[in-house]
Design a protein around this motif. Sequence first.
Motif, PDB file in Angstrom:
ATOM      1  N   MET A  82       0.849  -1.199   0.000  1.00 20.38           N
ATOM      2  CA  MET A  82       0.000   0.000   0.000  1.00 20.38           C
ATOM      3  C   MET A  82       0.882   1.247   0.000  1.00 20.38           C
ATOM      4  N   ASP A  83       0.567   2.186  -0.842  1.00 17.38           N
ATOM      5  CA  ASP A  83       1.372   3.404  -0.954  1.00 17.38           C
ATOM      6  C   ASP A  83       0.942   4.440   0.077  1.00 17.38           C
ATOM      7  N   ARG A  84       1.300   4.197   1.289  1.00 21.47           N
ATOM      8  CA  ARG A  84       1.004   5.134   2.371  1.00 21.47           C
ATOM      9  C   ARG A  84       2.040   4.914   3.467  1.00 21.47           C
ATOM     10  N   CYS A  85       2.121   5.870   4.381  1.00 21.08           N
ATOM     11  CA  CYS A  85       3.133   5.783   5.443  1.00 21.08           C
ATOM     12  C   CYS A  85       2.482   5.699   6.811  1.00 21.08           C
ATOM     13  N   ILE A  86       3.223   5.136   7.745  1.00 19.42           N
ATOM     14  CA  ILE A  86       2.798   5.018   9.137  1.00 19.42           C
ATOM     15  C   ILE A  86       3.944   5.506  10.017  1.00 19.42           C
ATOM     16  N   VAL A  87       3.613   6.204  11.107  1.00 22.92           N
ATOM     17  CA  VAL A  87       4.615   6.724  12.040  1.00 22.92           C
ATOM     18  C   VAL A  87       4.457   6.016  13.380  1.00 22.92           C
ATOM     19  N   LEU A  88       5.543   5.457  13.889  1.00 24.51           N
ATOM     20  CA  LEU A  88       5.572   4.847  15.217  1.00 24.51           C
ATOM     21  C   LEU A  88       6.442   5.711  16.118  1.00 24.51           C
ATOM     22  N   VAL A  89       5.851   6.251  17.170  1.00 23.39           N
ATOM     23  CA  VAL A  89       6.540   7.201  18.046  1.00 23.39           C
ATOM     24  C   VAL A  89       6.759   6.596  19.427  1.00 23.39           C
ATOM     25  N   ALA A 112       6.132  -5.455  18.127  1.00 20.56           N
ATOM     26  CA  ALA A 112       5.010  -6.245  17.620  1.00 20.56           C
ATOM     27  C   ALA A 112       4.237  -5.486  16.552  1.00 20.56           C
ATOM     28  N   GLU A 113       4.005  -4.199  16.782  1.00 16.74           N
ATOM     29  CA  GLU A 113       3.246  -3.399  15.804  1.00 16.74           C
ATOM     30  C   GLU A 113       4.035  -3.241  14.508  1.00 16.74           C
ATOM     31  N   LEU A 114       5.319  -2.998  14.644  1.00 15.06           N
ATOM     32  CA  LEU A 114       6.170  -2.812  13.468  1.00 15.06           C
ATOM     33  C   LEU A 114       6.162  -4.056  12.581  1.00 15.06           C
ATOM     34  N   THR A 115       6.388  -5.222  13.172  1.00 16.47           N
ATOM     35  CA  THR A 115       6.440  -6.442  12.378  1.00 16.47           C
ATOM     36  C   THR A 115       5.079  -6.820  11.805  1.00 16.47           C
ATOM     37  N   GLU A 116       4.011  -6.580  12.562  1.00 20.50           N
ATOM     38  CA  GLU A 116       2.673  -6.919  12.088  1.00 20.50           C
ATOM     39  C   GLU A 116       2.262  -6.036  10.909  1.00 20.50           C
ATOM     40  N   LEU A 117       2.550  -4.756  10.989  1.00 22.66           N
ATOM     41  CA  LEU A 117       2.216  -3.851   9.886  1.00 22.66           C
ATOM     42  C   LEU A 117       2.969  -4.240   8.616  1.00 22.66           C
ATOM     43  N   ARG A 145       4.274  -7.237   7.898  1.00 22.61           N
ATOM     44  CA  ARG A 145       3.846  -8.550   7.428  1.00 22.61           C
ATOM     45  C   ARG A 145       2.526  -8.464   6.661  1.00 22.61           C
ATOM     46  N   ASN A 146       1.634  -7.590   7.118  1.00 22.84           N
ATOM     47  CA  ASN A 146       0.329  -7.438   6.464  1.00 22.84           C
ATOM     48  C   ASN A 146       0.351  -6.435   5.313  1.00 22.84           C
ATOM     49  N   ARG A 147       1.532  -5.902   5.009  1.00 25.33           N
ATOM     50  CA  ARG A 147       1.694  -4.931   3.926  1.00 25.33           C
ATOM     51  C   ARG A 147       0.688  -3.775   4.060  1.00 25.33           C
ATOM     52  N   ALA A 148       0.571  -3.255   5.299  1.00 25.18           N
ATOM     53  CA  ALA A 148      -0.358  -2.165   5.564  1.00 25.18           C
ATOM     54  C   ALA A 148       0.147  -0.836   5.036  1.00 25.18           C
ATOM     55  N   CYS A 149       1.443  -0.761   4.694  1.00 25.81           N
ATOM     56  CA  CYS A 149       2.012   0.500   4.233  1.00 25.81           C
ATOM     57  C   CYS A 149       3.271   0.202   3.429  1.00 25.81           C
ATOM     58  N   SER A 150       3.748   1.238   2.734  1.00 21.88           N
ATOM     59  CA  SER A 150       5.003   1.094   1.983  1.00 21.88           C
ATOM     60  C   SER A 150       6.179   1.684   2.746  1.00 21.88           C
ATOM     61  N   GLY A 174      12.976  -5.929  14.718  1.00 22.14           N
ATOM     62  CA  GLY A 174      11.739  -5.527  14.067  1.00 22.14           C
ATOM     63  C   GLY A 174      11.996  -4.723  12.807  1.00 22.14           C
ATOM     64  N   MET A 175      12.985  -3.834  12.857  1.00 19.76           N
ATOM     65  CA  MET A 175      13.339  -3.057  11.671  1.00 19.76           C
ATOM     66  C   MET A 175      13.813  -3.969  10.541  1.00 19.76           C
ATOM     67  N   MET A 176      14.647  -4.950  10.884  1.00 25.25           N
ATOM     68  CA  MET A 176      15.143  -5.875   9.868  1.00 25.25           C
ATOM     69  C   MET A 176      14.014  -6.696   9.262  1.00 25.25           C
ATOM     70  N   ALA A 177      13.067  -7.136  10.101  1.00 25.15           N
ATOM     71  CA  ALA A 177      11.929  -7.903   9.603  1.00 25.15           C
ATOM     72  C   ALA A 177      11.064  -7.067   8.672  1.00 25.15           C
ATOM     73  N   ALA A 178      10.862  -5.795   9.016  1.00 26.64           N
ATOM     74  CA  ALA A 178      10.056  -4.917   8.168  1.00 26.64           C
ATOM     75  C   ALA A 178      10.706  -4.735   6.800  1.00 26.64           C
ATOM     76  N   LYS A 179      12.005  -4.592   6.781  1.00 25.32           N
ATOM     77  CA  LYS A 179      12.713  -4.439   5.504  1.00 25.32           C
ATOM     78  C   LYS A 179      12.585  -5.701   4.650  1.00 25.32           C
ATOM     79  N   GLU A 180      12.624  -6.865   5.275  1.00 25.95           N
ATOM     80  CA  GLU A 180      12.487  -8.108   4.534  1.00 25.95           C
ATOM     81  C   GLU A 180      11.108  -8.262   3.899  1.00 25.95           C
TER      82      GLU A 180
END
Length: 403
Positions: free
Chosen positions: A1-8, A105-110, A112-117, A131-137
């Motif tokens: 999905m072509d959108r962004c998410i911010v985790l603070v 958990a939120e980072l990897t789940e987002l 994995r589900n391709r909720a954002c690009s 988690g960062m490495m998993a998101a990149k994969e």
Amino acid sequence: MDRCIVLVDAGYLLGAAASLLAGEPSRSRITVDHTALIQGLRERAESDTERPLLRIYWFDGAPDRVPQPEHRRLRVMPRVTVRLGALTRSDGRWAQKGVDAAMHAELTELARNRACSDIVLVTGDGDLLPGMMAAKEHGVAVHLWAVQAADGDYNQSEDLVAEADERRVLDRTWITKAVRAKDLGGICAPPPAPRPEIAAILSAPLPDSALAAAAERSADDSDHAPAASENGTQERVPAPKGVPTPKDLAALRGPGAQPQQPANATLRWSSDKGWVDRPGGVAEPPEVASMPTLAQLTSAEQRWADREEDITTVGGDPYEVGQVFARRWMERLGDQGHLQKLSGMYPRVPHRIDGELLRYAARFGLLAHKDDQIDEHDRYAIRAGFWREIDVRTAAEHAPAGE
């Protein structure tokens, strides 16, 4: 999905901001305009990633995971989701528990589900590296944001920096659009309206008896000060509070007042008028005891609507909480004579209504971290908000002649 998410990571963002602006990481040293901060994060994320924002996740700690007033304000903002970990006290310091795990958990789940690009991480904790490495994969671009460090200190994990796809620094100019150091006298939000009720209460001089008691307590504390520990440190003895208690205020000796309280007297809450006669020596006059509580005036449907309003629109400021409670109570009164009786009792709130008011305020995270008591300043503000709302209604309905 072509959108962004911010985790603070709020602990990192606000702690680093406090270090930068106030010289120490204590969040109590700064004031935060959360509306401006969220807007700034959204605009910066959409600009850096060139993607529309899906959501901002705000991770923070709270005692017993109970939302504090700032969390209540944040979670009703558009596209903001608040996730709370525990806040525990150890060795005199507060520490977050579970926040890093929730972010991971939120980072990897987002991802994995391709909720954002694109995912923007505002954190410095190296525990998020897996988690960062998993998101990149999973094909997600990871942007790491840092807060400008005070005095050139490094406030992010070097491994985290090395693994990020993009890195940006939120500098002092950006931070000060929403955050100010308290000791610099700056504020972000518009200054609050004057509250003469609170000012009058807090400015009341302490009576001689109260001052003598405070001096005696201070002398006793000095005589029984703990011995220095092996490392040379010594436990701090808390300073006496500067806010007069109702008992202190009752001892004030104004013109015509008696040195001691008269028999059959009751204490007016937070009043410099001291003690007033209580006819018959009863606990509550019949007309006061018959006043209905808000719970007695509220139907099941109204109770649901009240809870909905509390969750979605009430920010949790102590003064606001008192106003909301008073407004509901007045709107549901069938006999407006109760309102006139209550108005004449100022500033003493009837015991049953006062207890219900404070229990309602406790829902908003206004309990202090010690002994589950509402902070003294907050109690003044809650009741002052209550009386201000009562005054507005009675003044509108029965304005004095000539005004």
